[in-house]
Design an enzyme around this catalytic site. Structure first.
Site, PDB file in Angstrom:
ATOM      1  N   GLY A  16       0.812  -1.215   0.000  1.00 13.15           N
ATOM      2  CA  GLY A  16       0.000   0.000   0.000  1.00 13.15           C
ATOM      3  C   GLY A  16       0.845   1.265   0.000  1.00 13.15           C
ATOM      4  O   GLY A  16       0.553   2.225  -0.722  1.00 13.15           O
ATOM      5  N   CYS A  17       1.903   1.271   0.787  1.00 12.34           N
ATOM      6  CA  CYS A  17       2.766   2.449   0.875  1.00 12.34           C
ATOM      7  C   CYS A  17       3.546   2.657  -0.423  1.00 12.34           C
ATOM      8  O   CYS A  17       3.785   3.797  -0.835  1.00 12.34           O
ATOM      9  CB  CYS A  17       3.720   2.320   2.063  1.00 12.34           C
ATOM     10  N   THR A  18       3.910   1.564  -1.067  1.00 19.27           N
ATOM     11  CA  THR A  18       4.581   1.678  -2.363  1.00 19.27           C
ATOM     12  C   THR A  18       3.615   2.241  -3.399  1.00 19.27           C
ATOM     13  O   THR A  18       3.976   3.156  -4.152  1.00 19.27           O
ATOM     14  CB  THR A  18       5.129   0.306  -2.803  1.00 19.27           C
ATOM     15  N   SER A  61       3.156   5.997  -2.574  1.00 21.70           N
ATOM     16  CA  SER A  61       4.359   6.782  -2.854  1.00 21.70           C
ATOM     17  C   SER A  61       4.625   6.886  -4.353  1.00 21.70           C
ATOM     18  O   SER A  61       5.023   7.943  -4.844  1.00 21.70           O
ATOM     19  CB  SER A  61       5.565   6.183  -2.123  1.00 21.70           C
TER      20      SER A  61
END
Length: 152
Positions: free
Chosen positions: A45-47, A50
């Site tokens: 999710g963070c990838t 970002s």
């Protein structure tokens, strides 16, 4: 207590992935800031989030804003994450989640650091807050919409 729209964004000073010190007040009077808190480097999710910010970074710059990502990961972790995904913006290390707590950014299930984005205008006032663990691209879309409204 969470920071709300219309309130001054609390100032902070943290270390970036390249070891430099970054303070929110450095941008006052110069640029808007899109400040996004995310749980952890190099997770799916963070990838996705970002990389969505990366893909629109030039649009943010054209709108007069700097993008800054914040998590509790180390500078070394941020360096690897930024290099792996060609992230052109600042990633800050928030050891102990002090700035996250200062902003009142949520946690998921009381355990996992939440995913919250703040749009802060040039005067340092919060103009928009978007809080969603799962709508990764919504953070980017809503921040851009808000910035475009500020400049029109």
């Amino acid at each position: 207590m969470p920071v709300k729209v219309g309130e001054p964004a609390p100032n902070f000073t943290l270390t970036s992935q390249n070891g430099s010190t970054v303070s929110l007040q450095d941008f006052r009077g110069q640029k808007a800031v899109v400040l996004y808190f995310y749980p952890k480097d190099d997770t799916p999710g963070c990838t996705a989030e970002s990389c969505a910010f990366r893909d629109q970074y030039e649009v943010f710059k054209t709108a007069g804003a700097e993008v800054i990502g914040v998590s509790g990961d180390s500078n070394e972790s941020h360096q690897r994450f930024a290099a792996k995904y060609n992230l052109p913006f600042i990633l800050l290390t928030d050891k102990g989640d002090q700035v996250r707590k200062l902003y009142g950014a949520t946690t998921a299930f009381g355990l996992i650091p939440g995913r919250v984005t703040y749009v802060i205008d040039q005067q340092g006032v919060v103009q928009y807050v978007f809080d969603s663990m799962l709508n990764f691209k919504g953070h980017v879309e809503e921040a851009l919409k808000t910035l475009q409204q500020l400049t029109t």
